[in-house]
Design an enzyme around this catalytic site. Structure first.
Site, PDB file in Angstrom:
ATOM      1  N   ASP A   1      -8.336  10.326   9.080  1.00 47.18           N
ATOM      2  CA  ASP A   1      -6.832  10.935   9.326  1.00 47.18           C
ATOM      3  C   ASP A   1      -6.706   9.889  10.450  1.00 47.18           C
ATOM      4  O   ASP A   1      -7.581   9.085  11.401  1.00 47.18           O
ATOM      5  CB  ASP A   1      -7.824  12.281  10.556  1.00 47.18           C
ATOM      6  CG  ASP A   1      -6.907  12.695  11.099  1.00 47.18           C
ATOM      7  OD1 ASP A   1      -6.064  13.462   9.970  1.00 47.18           O
ATOM      8  OD2 ASP A   1      -7.161  13.172  11.413  1.00 47.18           O
ATOM      9  N   GLU A  11      -4.476   8.301   5.747  1.00 46.86           N
ATOM     10  CA  GLU A  11      -2.715   9.280   6.798  1.00 46.86           C
ATOM     11  C   GLU A  11      -2.444   8.587   7.561  1.00 46.86           C
ATOM     12  O   GLU A  11      -2.816   8.479   8.350  1.00 46.86           O
ATOM     13  CB  GLU A  11      -4.472  10.538   7.203  1.00 46.86           C
ATOM     14  CG  GLU A  11      -3.183  11.599   7.087  1.00 46.86           C
ATOM     15  CD  GLU A  11      -2.434  12.614   8.209  1.00 46.86           C
ATOM     16  OE1 GLU A  11      -3.303  11.824   9.496  1.00 46.86           O
ATOM     17  OE2 GLU A  11      -2.239  13.310   8.565  1.00 46.86           O
TER      18      GLU A  11
END
Lengths: 437, 552, 233
Positions: free
Chosen positions: B210, B252
């Site tokens: 993330d 990401e």
């Protein structure tokens, strides 16, 4: 029975079967599919300028109509200087060099050839067919020889149609006071008085119209004849006005175009434009005879002003032309003008250089009598138009003398007076028009 | 291609290139104990559905202990399971069951920040001389890193937040309850590797990492994608390769493809990265009825190393992000897809696929077809395979995180709890409600969206040309038609999509493929042999063709 | 004697009676032919008028300048003119036929000659008519062109054009009726030569002045003012 309006666009009257469109053209139309905006540039030997014009149009579309489906259509009348190649090469691939935006959609450019033997109608017919097939919502026509065109022109021409639902947009150009004298002193005032709309440029080469109007025009046979006779701009505009389509005008800016090596001479230009005006009056008689006064036309755009190149005027030659005409063309003018008018014109010929003044009223009577004589075919129409030219020179001389030191606003007022004189004397035109021979 | 050759086996270290990933939230999938929240036991029961659907990998949204202020991305303990979802044992059982079915499992790895409830932060803030003080980024003034933008514009005013306990400011790129870890501190890096090793040893097949661009901060920069950040990722990758071959990192980074490119390194950083800008452009292309946005973005996409792969998606658990589009394009997307202002969130649109497509089956299918036939590993968001709707009345992105609709029965078959007890209300409107849209009813019909999705996933998996092949766009004069040829080794597939709502004719220049016979991949029909003349295809509204090109 | 007189008188009377007997029916026939001819002539006049009206002959002749020419010559409008012409031609033909019907031998020859000559005259008149029209039209075109080009001597130019065309027409008309074939040709040649010479000299002298003007303008560009700097459109 109702009297048929001579230019009423009646769907019932079938036009001449349009020539079958070439396969390649059709293929391009299929690929582009339905569009919202169709821009049209007819060309004939415009190698030097058309690239610039095409770029300006593409930028205008991207900048002002990024979401609309658009296409630029070029129809070539058989150039032999490589114009079509220049058009093909004028694709902007990266708009970021010019604008903050990049187009959302594929922008289509369609090239075709039109039949130059039909004159400008051939090109316009192609546009109307394309507009019909592509179900274009707005079409704009732009000349290929413009040097002063900017992307903003696209917005000025198309926005009133796309956003305000107008059907016809006439241009307004920023002009030097001695530019467009024929339009200012003859065509525009007469057009305004006759049709009742204050259009500043009835013969502007740039104009736009709605898809609805285009379809109606394509269906109407009589109208095509009109466009052949009076030229596309005046033809489309008169059709729009006579059929109560919503008309407006839009400010474009100065109109600077590339002059041609073989510029048509004044006689030709005069004959063409005034001929078109008179021809239009003839065809639209039913539409204008009963109108009086004039109404303001909605006008869009910010009329900025820039310093224009000063225009030098040869006054001596103008006056000389006028005097020579009055002196030599007596027999002809006598047959056209009313006796009073002719006497007054003869008196003008006797004035000194400094004291020369061509009154508005007299000028308007002269023009109206010529228009009526044109209608009644007092003599060969070309000759009739040529006989008006020396008198026009006199009027221009008078105008130039009066406005030598005038500001733009003063010149505007001066021209407004002329327009009002035209409106005031309109009954005289109607009367002369219907006079028995 | 036989099934055997394409079956994703453990031996194949490039499995992620051929994968079809299914993104789901444990909480939203299946509740086994009647507490109104999904859990691992429930998920394990539902693995049959996923196997039948034909996906090959699962990506689980965060399931760690967390105050759940950011849907689990605010982790308070990295090495255990949120009690609502079950236990570590439940997780192990699930992992084994998934692996037995040939399903890979990718979990969330939130490197950048923790929850402010995490013991690390509690210790760090407790005093200025705590041993974990430098695990987070502290400052006495807010003047540091002023060039870094604020990401959650709708809810945060600054990247600094005041901590009254230790009387100083801490750095947070996201919500203020998510303090950023300090990756300049070697102990933090070591600790995070321990976390990764914990899960990898358990059998997890990879991590979705993330918020990768924000790991490291440097004065005078935007604090995004710094070389130091890449260094952190590279060292983690090295350690994975040393001990856990075949496990992957999926980055990401919501950035332009050329900016994401460095996260692949020379094949020595992340295995995969999301292709964010493609997604809004696919939506835009269908609305504009013009292929230009898709071609533009794919032409701007740089080549990536052989062992790397883009991850593509239509919808996910976040809003349809419009960060990677121009202002012009964003306005257009808002006007066309989010006329209702409540559908807008941050710089995006918080809706699911079906409502975005106005529940038009043809458009949903077209979008899925493009996702599956364009390059990249596709990710399918849970519920989209049956055309689930969303609930705009739930705040933030919760509208697209409602319980999975299994059947028309009690609580949509999701839970036996009282409806009021569910973590989120079910969708129950007459268009998207679970009575209408559910897995059970669609499974019974051969023509349901679910059956269709199952079928197209099968076709996609029948050849590696979709997952590994090159792409060549064909410039049909008709801009409403998006056509391309995928090629891998000797295999070629021609894909033609009609982006418009009306029937279209397209003339394709296929001279370089002359002599081939197109075989339609869904029904196996033969089409006329390709010759020198333009190949004419007619397509109905939103229709698409996948052809295998064969020479006979 | 008296008998003889009476006899011859009687014979005379008989003769006369016979002659009258013979002549009266012819006279009647003549009168009938003439009356019928007159009716037919009137009819053809009306038909001609209608046909010309349908063909928009007036507008045509207006634009060609005929109408004005005729007005100048105090002649009726072109349509009326053509109609009357039709009437007279038709009626004269019937008149001659009627006279022929009298059977007077001496007249008969004359009439046939006239009838033979009539078409030629008609064609000649037509040539003259068209020629005058053309002359008028071309002269006007020249005049307008010259005036609009600000050329001096515009009228002289127009006059010369008209004169030449008329000259040509007249010679063609005369040729048509073949009257004094040779004389006309010689006379015309002499006249034509003289006119051309005259024109040449006139133009020569005139253009001296013109040429000087042109040269002056082209060598002193400062003075040259061009009208084209104004744009009219």
């Amino acid at each position: 029975m109702m009297k048929a309006n001579p230019i009423a666009i009646e769907p019932g009257v079938p036009g001449p079967e349009p020539a079958e469109l070439p396969d390649d053209f059709l293929r391009q139309l299929t690929a582009a599919g339905e569009v919202d905006i169709l821009l049209f540039v007819p060309s004939l030997n415009n190698r030097d300028t058309i690239g610039h014009v095409m770029n300006a149009l593409q930028l205008g579309l991207v900048k002002y109509f990024p979401r609309e489906r658009t296409a630029v259509l070029n129809a070539d009348g058989g150039s032999h200087d490589g114009t079509p190649q220049v058009v093909r090469d004028s694709i902007i691939t990266d708009f970021r060099a010019f604008l903050a935006a990049n187009p959302l959609r594929t922008m289509h450019r369609i090239t075709a050839a039109y039949d130059n033997s039909k004159g400008s109608w051939g090109a316009l017919e192609l546009l109307l067919s394309a507009a019909e097939l592509m179900r274009a919502k707005a079409c704009a026509v732009v000349s290929p020889d413009l040097l002063s065109i900017a992307p903003e022109w696209v917005e000025s021409l198309v926005r009133p149609i796309r956003r305000q639902e107008f059907d016809f947009v006439a241009p307004i150009y920023h002009r030097h006071k001695y530019e467009g004298l024929l339009i200012k002193n003859l065509v525009a005032p007469v057009f305004r008085a006759a049709y009742g709309f204050r259009i500043r440029e009835p013969m502007g080469s740039e104009f736009a119209f709605s898809g609805q109007l285009a379809s109606r025009l394509l269906e109407s046979g009589g109208w095509q004849q009109r466009c052949c006779e009076v030229g596309p701009a005046l033809g489309v505009m008169a059709a729009a006005i006579a059929n109560d389509y919503r008309t407006c005008q839009s400010f474009l800016g100065p109109r600077i175009y590339q002059s041609r090596r073989q510029e048509p001479d004044l006689v030709q230009v005069f004959q063409d434009s005034v001929g078109a005006l008179f021809q239009g009056l003839e065809a639209d008689h039913a539409c204008w005879a009963n109108r009086d006064g004039s109404s303001q036309v909605p006008t869009f755009g910010f009329e900025y002003s820039v310093a224009l190149q000063p225009v030098r005027v040869s006054r001596k030659r103008l006056l000389q032309g006028f005097r020579l005409g009055v002196e030599e063309l007596g027999a002809i003018l006598e047959a056209i003008l009313a006796p009073d008018t002719w006497r007054a014109v003869q008196d003008l010929g006797k004035l000194s250089d400094g004291g020369f003044h061509f009154p508005d009223e007299l000028w308007v009577r002269v023009v109206y009598e010529f228009a009526a004589s044109y209608h009644r075919s007092v003599l060969a129409r070309d000759h009739l138009l040529q006989a008006l030219l020396p008198l026009y020179r006199g009027k221009v001389f008078s105008f130039v003398m009066e406005t030598e030191r005038a500001t733009t606003a003063e010149v505007e007022n001066r021209l407004e007076e002329l327009c009002l004189a035209c409106e005031r004397l309109k009954p005289y035109l109607v009367e002369r028009w219907s006079q028995e021979k | 291609m036989t099934d055997a050759s394409t079956r994703i086996s453990d031996q194949d270290s490039l499995w992620y290139k051929d994968a079809i990933i299914y993104e789901l939230h444990v909480r939203a999938f299946q509740d086994s104990n009647g507490d109104g929240m999904g859990d691992f036991r429930g998920l394990t029961q539902r693995l049959d559905h996923l196997e039948q659907l034909g996906v090959t990998a699962l990506w689980l949204l965060p399931f760690y202990p967390s105050p759940l202020k950011d849907d689990g991305y605010d982790i308070s303990d990295y090495t255990s399971i949120h009690p609502s979802y079950g236990t570590l044992d439940d997780f192990r059982t699930f992992l084994d069951a998934a692996h037995t079915r040939g399903l890979k499992v990718i979990t969330e790895l939130v490197l950048n920040h923790t929850s402010d409830q995490h013991t690390w932060f509690q210790e760090s803030r407790s005093s200025r001389d705590n041993s974990r003080r430098d695990w987070y980024v502290w400052s006495d003034s807010v003047d540091r890193y002023q060039q870094a933008r604020i990401i959650f514009l709708d809810s945060e005013l600054s990247n600094w937040a005041w901590d009254p306990v230790s009387r100083s400011y801490y750095w947070h790129r996201f919500f203020s309850h998510q303090p950023d870890l300090n990756f300049d501190c070697p102990a933090v890096r070591e600790e995070m590797w321990k976390v990764m090793r914990f899960w990898l040893e358990m059998g997890v097949d990879g991590f979705r990492v993330d918020a990768v661009p924000y790991l490291v901060e440097r004065e005078g920069t935007s604090c995004e994608s710094l070389p130091e950040t890449h260094e952190v990722l590279k060292s983690l990758r090295r350690r994975i390769d040393e001990s856990f071959a075949g496990k992957i990192l999926l980055a990401e980074a919501n950035q332009w493809p050329s900016d994401v490119r460095p996260y692949f390194g020379d094949g020595d950083e992340c295995h995969m990265a999301f292709h964010f800008p493609l997604m809004p452009r696919m939506f835009m292309a269908v609305r504009l009825e013009d292929r230009k946005p898709i071609i533009d973005i794919l032409e701007q996409t740089p080549q990536i190393p052989e062992t790397c792969q883009w991850a593509t998606f239509l919808r996910n658990h976040d809003e349809l992000t419009l960060e990677m589009v121009t202002d012009e394009e964003r306005d257009y997307m808002y006007d066309e897809y989010a006329k209702d202002k409540s559908a807008r969130l941050n710089l995006g649109i918080r809706r699911r696929l079906a409502p975005l497509m106005e529940n038009d089956r043809r458009r949903i299918e077209l979008m899925t077809s493009m996702l599956l036939s364009l390059p990249g590993t596709p990710i399918i968001y849970y519920g989209d395979e049956i055309g689930m709707g969303d609930n705009l009345y739930l705040g933030d992105r919760n509208g697209v995180r409602t319980p999975m609709q299994w059947s028309g029965g009690w609580n949509a078959g999701f839970s036996t709890a009282d409806p009021e007890q569910l973590y989120s209300a079910l969708i129950s409107n007459p268009v998207y409600g679970y009575q209408v849209v559910n897995r059970e009813s669609q499974r019974r019909s051969e023509h349901s969206l679910l059956s269709w999705t199952q079928h197209i996933l099968g076709v996609r998996k029948s050849s590696r040309v979709f997952s590994r092949g090159s792409i060549e766009f064909l410039s049909a004069a008709n801009h409403r038609v998006l056509a391309y040829v995928r090629q891998w080794n000797n295999e070629r597939v021609l894909v033609v999509n009609n982006l418009s709502s009306s029937a279209q004719a397209a003339e394709l220049d296929l001279r370089h493929l002359a002599g081939s016979i197109p075989i339609e991949l869904f029904g196996g029909s033969l089409f006329p042999r390709i010759g020198q003349a333009p190949y004419l295809l007619t397509l109905g509204p939103y229709q698409f063709y996948w052809f295998r090109l064969r020479r006979f | 004697m008296a008998d003889t007189i009476m006899n011859s008188l009687k014979e005379m009377l008989n003769h006369l009676a016979a002659a009258v007997e013979q002549f009266l029916p012819r006279l009647l026939v003549m009168l009938m032919i003439i009356i019928v001819g007159w009716l037919i002539a009137i009819l053809s006049k009306t038909i001609a008028r209608r046909a010309l009206a349908l063909a928009k002959f007036d507008a045509l002749s207006e634009s060609a300048g005929t109408a004005q020419l005729l007005r100048n010559a105090a002649l009726p409008a072109p349509r009326d003119l053509v109609a009357s012409l039709t009437f007279w031609v038709v009626w004269i033909v019937f008149l001659l036929l009627g006279i022929d019907a009298l059977g007077v031998v001496s007249l008969r020859d004359q009439i046939s000659q006239v009838l033979l000559f009539l078409p030629q005259i008609f064609v000649a008149v037509l040539i003259l008519f068209v020629g005058f029209l053309l002359a008028n039209f071309l002269a006007r075109a020249a005049l307008l062109a010259a005036v609009n080009a600000n050329l001096p001597f515009a009228r002289l130019l127009a006059g010369s054009v008209r004169f030449l065309v008329v000259l040509l027409t007249v010679s063609m008309a005369l040729e048509q009726i073949a009257l004094a074939h040779r004389t006309v040709l010689i006379a015309f040649t002499i006249l034509f030569g003289a006119v051309m010479l005259g024109l040449a000299i006139a133009f020569g002298i005139a253009s001296q002045h013109l040429a000087r003007q042109v040269l002056q303008k082209s060598f002193s560009p400062g003075e040259a003012e061009k009208e084209e700097e104004i744009t009219h459109l």
